[in-house]
Structure formats: C-alpha cells, structure tokens
Design a protein around this motif. Structure first.
Motif, mmCIF file in Angstrom:
data_model
loop_
_atom_site.group_PDB
_atom_site.id
_atom_site.type_symbol
_atom_site.label_atom_id
_atom_site.label_comp_id
_atom_site.label_asym_id
_atom_site.label_seq_id
_atom_site.Cartn_x
_atom_site.Cartn_y
_atom_site.Cartn_z
ATOM 1 N N ARG A 217 0.850 -1.181 0.000
ATOM 2 C CA ARG A 217 0.000 0.000 0.000
ATOM 3 C C ARG A 217 0.896 1.245 0.000
ATOM 4 N NH1 ARG A 217 -1.120 -2.827 4.080
ATOM 5 N NH2 ARG A 217 -0.652 -1.142 5.555
ATOM 6 N N ALA A 218 0.474 2.260 -0.714
ATOM 7 C CA ALA A 218 1.281 3.477 -0.795
ATOM 8 C C ALA A 218 1.456 4.121 0.573
ATOM 9 C CB ALA A 218 0.641 4.459 -1.777
ATOM 10 N N ASP A 219 0.433 4.049 1.418
ATOM 11 C CA ASP A 219 0.558 4.670 2.735
ATOM 12 C C ASP A 219 1.568 3.931 3.606
ATOM 13 O OD1 ASP A 219 -1.103 2.444 3.061
ATOM 14 O OD2 ASP A 219 -2.366 3.399 4.575
ATOM 15 N N PHE A 220 1.661 2.615 3.445
ATOM 16 C CA PHE A 220 2.672 1.868 4.195
ATOM 17 C C PHE A 220 4.076 2.281 3.759
ATOM 18 C CE2 PHE A 220 5.609 -1.599 4.909
ATOM 19 C CZ PHE A 220 5.363 -1.920 6.236
ATOM 20 N N VAL A 221 4.282 2.435 2.470
ATOM 21 C CA VAL A 221 5.592 2.846 1.958
ATOM 22 C C VAL A 221 5.946 4.239 2.458
ATOM 23 C CG1 VAL A 221 6.960 3.275 -0.124
ATOM 24 C CG2 VAL A 221 5.326 1.378 -0.081
#
Length: 382
Positions: A217-221
């Motif tokens: 997920r982009a938010d995790f990155v």
C-alpha cells in the motif's frame, strides 16, 4: 551490514504474503539465506491460497507487502472491482515463467497454436471455457492477448473463469476447462502429468514480460521508506543469487518444494527453475538488474489492456498513474545499497507476438489500435 541512524528501518518485522508459485523464490530465499537480516529486517512469509485473499489481506493491513500480480496492483489503484486504493510497485520480482495450456481433447484435435484453436472453434462451435487466475491480473491479460492475436474475441466467443493457480491442472483433468493460463509450476504440472499440452509460453506473447511485482500500500511505503528500501535491497541480493548459478537454482527448488512454500514435487520445481535447452523460457529473476527494475512502461501496458477489455471505462493518465505507483526512486536507493546497476531510462521497448511494439510513448494510440477489444465492462469483471 549495520543499518543505523536515519536509515534504520522503521519496522524490523515485515509480513509478506506470497502465493505457492515458483516465482516466489526471491522472497523465500531472501528469508532462508538471511539477506533480510543483512539489511536490518526480518521477513515473516505468509502463504496465501488465492489472489483475492491476498488482495484483501494486503488492503486491510494484515500484510505489509506481497508477491503480487502486476495487474492486480494496478487494478486496485484504478478501483476495478473495489474501491480505489493507492498502491505501490517496489520492484519487479521476475520475468517470464507462465504458460497457456490446452486440454488433452483440444490438443488431440490438432490444435498447436491460436490459429488452430480458431479453426477448431469454427469446425466445432460451442462455448469454450478457459481459466485465468484473477480478472485484472497478468494471466487474464496474456490469455486475452493470445486469443485476440488469433482473431478470437475472448469476451464474446469464450467463457473465461477465475481459478486459483494450484487448482488449474485438476480442473483441466476433470474436463471443466478447455485450457488455462497460469504460472509455474502449475502449467508445467499439467504438461508433465499429461492432463494438458503446452500451446504457448507467456514469453511468446511478450518476451521477457513483467511477472509478479513486490507490492504494498502506498501509505505503508510513505510511513516506512527505510523498511521498504531494505526489503528491496534484500530481494535484489536474492534475485542475483538465484540467477548466479544452476547450483543455486537447484537449491531453491529443494527449498520451494516444502509444504511451507510451494508444496510441489522437487522434479517439477527443478523443471521450472532449470529449463532444458529447447524448453520454453524459464524464470528470469535478475538479469543484471534489468529484470527487477520497475519500468514505467510495464505498468502502463497493464492499463492499456485493462482499458482494451472494458475494465476501465476511459483512457486514464497512463504515465501519471505509473509514476504514482512504481516507486522508481526508492528502487534506485535500494539498488545502490545492494550494488546493483540501474537502467538509464524509465521505459523499455518490446515487440509483442502480433508485431506491435510497446514502448510507452503513445498509450492512447496503442490501446485504440486493436481491432478486437471490448470497451464496456463485461466478463473479465466476474
């Protein structure tokens, strides 16, 4: 390698989902050989049973990352079949290693290629059934491209069904399908056990095509850039190790055969990882860094096919989406850590089986150039 200070991973334990396929090898061997610990992280690998379960666990936060179908990640980004979710492709995990297989009955009718299948469908008209693994995924796109190149409209003339990869050979043997497209070792299992016949390796559709991607997920990155950078560096080490020698591939086959990973016969996995001369092209994991690079044009290609088959109602901002999803700068930083050369450009050029050249320069024109297409949402969403 000691990672400290501002580069220290934000979280040291990463839960990574994988499917029991031969191309999960970079993840498995990174964990087995300690490449993860070299960069200050620990991989906790979690075996999944279907791509839909993988998708759900990745998006709801049960998994931090995944060995994922490239097209699945782009489908999530575009909200195909679910609410849109910003996703990230951290690297490519492999090239090649998938295949289109026909049932014994279809092969016995003399079908050896797409043209032969089209002829059989004219001579013996009925609704033929072919399996793929996920509606927005790689195998659906290879299958549709191969059929359309032979003049077969996959949505109008075929019944397409979604089947978990490990169940493909059994469904073919039982007569539930006329063929399928899936990854190794399940396509090769059908061939080796004589439940089906190879008609086309996926590399025939697109030589050195992108395979699975390392997705998150982009938010995790955004919250864990150091952890993700370490993860990519560890997998680059693993990919380089896999491509370094036949001995390493042999060792990987032994490990992958375990019930904890692919749970398949060792000889089957050896055939996937150590293809004989004249055999259909095997998995390419490293390729001096070319095979692992998150090419923008690779991601854009999946968007062109999702548009072609009606999964997208309008042309997206192809380049803009790819720039948002593919984490090229993070990959470059990880490659520097691992001592891996990085290509100069962001696009690559490939000639596909119908003679079309794909280089990402004109995605709208490329998408519009296909005579066989379906611009209204239809069977692939099932």
């Amino acid at each position: 390698m000691n990672i400290a200070g501002s580069d220290r991973p934000e979280t040291e334990t990463l839960r990574i989902g994988f499917m029991p396929l031969a191309d999960c090898a970079p993840l498995v061997m990174a964990s087995i050989l300690g490449f993860d610990e070299k960069y200050g992280i620990k991989l906790v690998l979690e075996r999944q049973q279907s791509w839909s379960a993988m998708r759900d666990r990745l998006t709801n936060g049960e998994l931090d990352g995944a060995h994922a179908l490239y097209g699945l990640l782009y489908g999530l980004q575009m909200g195909i079949g679910s609410a849109p979710r910003d996703m990230a492709v951290l690297m490519n995990l492999n090239q090649n290693g998938q295949a289109i297989v026909l049932s014994r009955a279809v092969a016995a009718a003399g079908v050896k290629d797409g043209a032969g299948l089209a002829a059989l469908m004219r001579e013996q008209p009925r609704r033929y059934t072919f399996g793929h693994t996920f509606p927005t995924g790689n195998h659906a796109m290879w299958l549709c491209y191969w059929l359309a190149a032979a003049g077969i409209d996959p949505l109008a003339q075929m019944r397409l069904v979604t089947v978990p990869p490990g169940q493909m050979a059994a469904n073919l043997e039982a007569g539930h399908m006329d063929g399928f497209c899936a990854g190794e070792p399940w396509s090769r299992r059908a061939v080796m056990e004589a439940s089906g016949a190879l008609v086309a390796p996926s590399s025939q559709v697109w030589p050195n095509h992108p395979g699975k991607a390392l997705g998150a997920r982009a938010d995790f990155v955004a919250r864990h850039p150091n952890s993700c950078r370490a993860l990519v560096a560890a997998l680059l080490d693993s990919a380089r190790w896999l491509d370094a020698s036949a001995t390493n591939r042999e060792a990987a086959a032994e490990v992958l055969a375990s019930p904890a990973y692919v749970h398949a016969r060792v000889d089957l996995l050896r055939a996937c990882l150590l293809p004989r001369r004249g055999d259909f092209p095997g998995l390419r994991f490293f390729g001096e860094g070319e095979a692992t690079f998150p090419w923008l044009s690779d991601g854009m290609w999946f968007l062109t096919q999702q548009r072609r088959w009606g999964l997208l109602r309008a042309d997206p901002d192809y380049l803009g989406v790819a720039c948002a999803v593919n984490q090229v700068e993070l990959y470059r930083e990880a490659a520097a850590l691992a001592g891996v050369d990085v290509p100069d450009g962001l696009m690559r050029s490939s000639r596909l089986m119908d003679g079309r050249v794909w280089d990402g320069s004109d995605p709208v024109g490329y998408t519009a150039s296909f005579a066989i297409h379906q611009r209204d949402p239809q069977a692939l969403r099932a």
